[in-house]
Structures are given as structure tokens and as C-alpha cells.
Design an enzyme around this catalytic site. Structure first.
Site, PDB file in Angstrom:
ATOM      1  CD  GLU A 128      -1.619  -1.433   7.019  1.00  0.00           C
ATOM      2  OE1 GLU A 128      -1.791  -1.608   6.049  1.00  0.00           O
ATOM      3  OE2 GLU A 128      -0.429  -0.949   8.393  1.00  0.00           O
TER       4      GLU A 128
ATOM      5  CG  ASP B 135       3.052  -0.557   0.406  1.00  0.00           C
ATOM      6  OD1 ASP B 135       2.467  -1.345   0.584  1.00  0.00           O
ATOM      7  OD2 ASP B 135       3.001  -0.184  -0.730  1.00  0.00           O
TER       8      ASP B 135
HETATM    9  O1  TRH Z   1      -2.339   5.535   0.140  1.00  0.00           O
HETATM   10  P1  TRH Z   1      -3.011   3.675   0.767  1.00  0.00           P
HETATM   11  O2  TRH Z   1      -3.985   3.434  -0.383  1.00  0.00           O
HETATM   12  O3  TRH Z   1      -2.356   3.305   0.361  1.00  0.00           O
HETATM   13  C1  TRH Z   1      -2.110   2.043   0.994  1.00  0.00           C
HETATM   14  C2  TRH Z   1      -0.993   0.518  -0.074  1.00  0.00           C
HETATM   15  O4  TRH Z   1      -2.003   1.065  -0.885  1.00  0.00           O
HETATM   16  C3  TRH Z   1      -1.170  -0.263  -0.198  1.00  0.00           C
HETATM   17  O5  TRH Z   1      -0.501  -1.122  -0.563  1.00  0.00           O
HETATM   18  C4  TRH Z   1      -2.237  -1.188   0.380  1.00  0.00           C
HETATM   19  O6  TRH Z   1      -2.120  -3.096   0.835  1.00  0.00           O
HETATM   20  C5  TRH Z   1      -2.988  -0.530   2.149  1.00  0.00           C
HETATM   21  O7  TRH Z   1      -3.342   1.133   1.580  1.00  0.00           O
HETATM   22  C6  TRH Z   1      -3.790  -0.617   2.829  1.00  0.00           C
HETATM   23  O8  TRH Z   1      -3.805   4.886   1.787  1.00  0.00           O
HETATM   24  P2  TRH Z   1      -2.998   4.684   3.499  1.00  0.00           P
HETATM   25  O9  TRH Z   1      -2.565   3.412   4.015  1.00  0.00           O
HETATM   26  O10 TRH Z   1      -3.348   5.730   4.165  1.00  0.00           O
HETATM   27  O11 TRH Z   1      -1.375   5.497   3.156  1.00  0.00           O
HETATM   28  C7  TRH Z   1      -0.890   6.720   2.717  1.00  0.00           C
HETATM   29  C8  TRH Z   1      -0.311   7.407   2.583  1.00  0.00           C
HETATM   30  O12 TRH Z   1       0.236   9.277   2.714  1.00  0.00           O
HETATM   31  C9  TRH Z   1      -0.421   7.944   4.677  1.00  0.00           C
HETATM   32  O13 TRH Z   1       0.596   7.374   5.533  1.00  0.00           O
HETATM   33  C10 TRH Z   1      -0.643   8.991   4.495  1.00  0.00           C
HETATM   34  C11 TRH Z   1      -0.037   9.997   3.700  1.00  0.00           C
HETATM   35  N1  TRH Z   1      -0.997  11.395   3.326  1.00  0.00           N
HETATM   36  C12 TRH Z   1       0.327  12.398   2.998  1.00  0.00           C
HETATM   37  O14 TRH Z   1       1.252  12.222   3.444  1.00  0.00           O
HETATM   38  N2  TRH Z   1      -0.314  13.809   2.464  1.00  0.00           N
HETATM   39  C13 TRH Z   1      -1.287  13.887   2.234  1.00  0.00           C
HETATM   40  O15 TRH Z   1      -2.237  14.855   1.110  1.00  0.00           O
HETATM   41  C14 TRH Z   1      -3.092  12.570   1.359  1.00  0.00           C
HETATM   42  C15 TRH Z   1      -3.824  12.574   1.635  1.00  0.00           C
HETATM   43  C16 TRH Z   1      -2.032  11.252   2.475  1.00  0.00           C
END
Ligand code: TRH
Length: 386
Positions: free
Chosen positions: A279, A20
């Protein structure tokens, strides 16, 4: 002449994890940087954002970072500055009632977009852009569905992203400096470098065992805090600390810091295979154009399975049938589908499809980049009064 719609408010409630915050920040930052807009990001919890954007202070009520004003969304919502010309309500978070009432007093009333979750399902094409009149007030809302076709609202993609990726991939010194900063050795010529980001339920142990016993040298980079339980069980309570290497057979496991958002892109650009989830990391892996594995966010009653297959159906156009079958099988096994068979043998087929997937990843990323990016689409739509 119409007045430009310069003031944008983006509202986000952090439900769980990082997605999010990641999506809303990315959008806000791009609107400010590439469209010269005056953007305020209202977020109820800044802890996750502060972790991926180190300039952000999780405790501040109001601050500015990368040209975006960030305000803590605190209830009851105090009367603040007047509502923006354009308002983005992310992921059905609901807007403060006081703010909505103020919107209704504006003339003209703000453009209001309901930013939805990403899905490749076919119904999204028909739902993107539909109006949703407010039940009580003279305010029109419009659904904005991210997606993979021109009928949808597109995907977040910053200007110059591919050029930055290509420059990094060509620049060995920059890559080596990056690995050093992360505390890991640069890749050896015969090594497969894998980044791992997944939910706790991923079947990690059999995959790690398969890599340890396999023919190829694998280095697996895991950001701190990811899959801790599964990793701890597999490592017998000895998860490597940051900068430490755990070697088992042909496998080396390294814990790296949880990265800032832009460094996370570099990680994806520098690895041969990326395990991503949710996402935003899922989309970034597609821009990285390297073979990737998606751990989808599991939902009640298995509604995530059609989403996973809908994506594969779109992604597979132009992909060799064997490579598609191997991808489908490994992705299903990684997501816990028992019918897909053993996850370690599914990996072997998937790894064999690597060269086909690498070439295909470029085609796919370039095909997607033929459509307007999500932020530009929103700006155009708001400007057209849609
Ligand atoms: O963290 P996520 O599982 O997030 C989301 C939310 O849970 C949301 O509510 C849900 O509906 C959705 O998943 C499907 O996975 P996501 O979307 O990949 O987000 C992770 C974020 O973290 C992304 O912007 C990349 C960032 N990130 C970093 O900046 N550094 C890191 O080391 C890692 C592993 C990720």
C-alpha cells in the site's frame, strides 16, 4: 467557540510486513508537523517502525520522534493519559476495551475514525464517511477510506513533497551523493535504473534473465531482505553483499541497505522504473511519477485481482491504449496471472511504453494532488464534527 481538537491518538497493530507501521507513522508525523497537533502513536510492535524510522527505539515503552509521542501498546492496557480528542483506529485493529470505556466517559466524546485499507474499487466512494455506531456505548465511529477520488479520504501526501522530489531530480550532486551513500555507482547515460520491492512470490528469475539478455543496460537495486529466496536461487547462492555488484550480461544487481522512509522516497525519485508492493510504497511510487509496477498483496480467493484492475481502470484515463495494454499485461504477469503470458516478453512491451508512462505519471500525480491529502481531510472532518 468550539475547543480545538488538539490531542490525537492513533492506534496500530502490526499485522505483517512494513505497511501498517509505514502508513500510521506517516499519518502521525504529518498531523504533528503540518497541523501542530499533539499526537500519540500507540503501536503493539515497534520493530518494523524502528527499521524505517531510525530515530525510533524498538524497545522503548514511550519515546518521542519527529514531534510524535510513540507508546508501546501493551495488553492488558493500563489506564494512561485520558483519551485523545480524536482517535484513529487503523486497519480494524480494535481499541483496548478499557480505553473505549474511558472514551465513553468523556464529554464531548472523542471523534473516532476507522482508517481502512486503500482500494481503488468503486464501492469505496459510497462507503467512505459512513457512520458505524458502537454496539454498546454512545460512541459514533466513522469509516475513513483512503482512495483516488474526491469522494474518498484521499492519500497521504506531505506538504512540499513534489517540490522536494523535483529539487532532488534536478540536483545531480545531491543524487550522486545519495548513490554514494547507498554504495552504488551513479547511473550511466544509457542505463535503466530499477528499484525492486516485491513479495517473495514474484517471478523474479525470468525478469532478471530477460534483463541480462536484453538490449538495454539495467541496474537493479534491491533493498536488503527483499525477495531473498528468489534472488538466492537466481544467483546460485551468491546474492551480492551490500556494496557488491553482480553483473550478468546487460544486468547489474546491487544490494542496498533497507532504507529509512525518506531515503526510500529518494530511491524512487532517482530510479527510472520502480517495482513496489502493498500500500504505502505503491502510493509513494505514484508521487515519484516514474513508471512503476505494483506487486499487490495477494488475498484469499483472488479478491486482489479486482483491486488491481480497479486501480488500472482509474490510472489509465488519458493513457495511450498500447501503453495501458502493456502495463496491464506486465502487471498481471508480475502478479502471477498465467493468462498474461510470459513475464519476460511482457516486460519488453512494458519497457517500450516507458516514455508514455513517464509523461502519464506526472499527469496522474498532479491530478491526485488536486484533492486534499488524507491527513488534512481528517483534520477538517474532525473539526467539522463529522
Ligand atoms: O510491507 P508491505 O507489504 O506492507 C503492507 C502490510 O503487509 C499490510 O498488512 C498489507 O495490508 C499491505 O501491505 C497491503 O508494503 P507497503 O505497504 O508498501 O509498506 C512498505 C513500507 O516500507 C513503506 O512505508 C515503505 C517502507 N520502505 C522503507 O522505508 N525502506 C525500504 O527500503 C523499503 C523497501 C520500504
Amino acid at each position: 467557540m468550539a475547543t480545538p481538537l488538539r490531542r490525537w491518538d492513533v492506534f496500530c497493530r502490526v499485522v505483517d510486513n512494513y505497511g501498517d507501521s509505514g502508513v500510521c507513522w506517516r499519518l502521525a508525523r504529518q498531523l504533528a508537523a503540518e497541523h501542530a497537533l499533539d499526537v500519540t502513536l500507540w503501536m503493539d510492535d515497534l520493530a518494523q517502525l524502528a527499521k524505517i524510522v531510525p530515530d525510533v527505539d524498538a524497545a522503548a515503552i514511550a519515546q518521542t520522534a519527529a514531534g510524535v509521542t510513540i507508546r508501546r501498546w501493551i495488553e492488558p492496557f493500563e489506564a494512561g493519559p485520558p483519551p485523545g480528542d480524536v482517535v484513529i483506529e487503523a486497519f480494524g485493529c480494535g481499541l483496548p476495551e478499557r480505553y473505549v470505556n474511558a472514551m465513553a466517559q468523556c464529554s464531548p466524546t472523542p471523534r473516532w475514525f476507522l482508517l481502512e485499507y486503500l482500494s481503488a474499487e468503486v464501492w469505496v466512494d459510497g462507503s467512505h464517511g459512513l457512520a458505524s455506531p458502537h454496539p454498546r456505548l454512545p460512541l459514533a465511529r466513522r469509516f475513513w477510506f483512503p482512495g483516488f477520488t474526491v469522494e474518498t479520504g484521499g492519500l497521504l501526501r506531505e506538504r512540499g513533497l513534489f517540490a522536494a522530489r523535483d529539487a532532488f531530480q534536478r540536483d545531480r550532486a545531491a543524487r550522486n551523493a545519495f548513490w554514494t551513500r547507498l554504495g552504488v555507482p551513479p547511473p550511466e547515460a544509457d542505463e535503466l535504473r530499477v528499484s525492486l520491492f516485491c513479495y517473495p512470490a514474484a517471478p523474479l528469475a525470468p525478469v532478471l534473465d530477460g534483463w541480462a539478455d536484453g538490449e538495454t543496460r539495467v541496474t537493479c537495486l534491491i533493498p536488503e531482505g527483499v525477495a531473498v529466496g528468489a534472488l538466492d536461487a537466481w544467483a546460485g547462492g551468491r546474492i551480492p553483499h551490500r556494496g557488491e555488484l553482480l553483473v550478468r550480461g546487460r544486468l547489474t544487481v546491487c544490494t542496498i541497505p533497507f532504507l529509512a522512509l525518506d531515503d526510500y522516497d529518494r530511491l524512487l525519485w532517482g530510479c527510472d522504473v520502480n517495482f513496489v508492493r502493498g500500500e504505502d510504497s505503491f502510493v509513494r511510487a505514484q508521487w515519484a511519477a516514474r513508471p512503476f509496477v505494483w506487486h499487490i498483496y495477494a488475498q484469499d480467493e483472488g479478491v486482489h485481482w479486482p483491486k488491481l484492475d480497479a486501480f488500472l481502470d482509474r490510472f489509465s484515463v488519458g493513457l495511450a491504449p498500447e501503453a495501458l495494454a502493456a502495463t496491464r499485461r506486465f502487471w498481471h504477469a508480475w502478479n502471477g496471472d498465467a493468462a498474461a503470458g510470459a513475464v519476460d516478453s511482457a516486460w519488453i512491451e512494458f519497457a517500450r511504453a516507458g516514455p508514455a508512462l513517464g509523461g502519464h505519471g506526472d499527469l496522474w500525480a498532479n491530478r491526485l494532488a488536486g484533492s486534499p491529502d488524507l491527513a488534512t481531510g481528517l483534520v477538517k472532518s474532525a473539526g467539522n464534527g463529522l
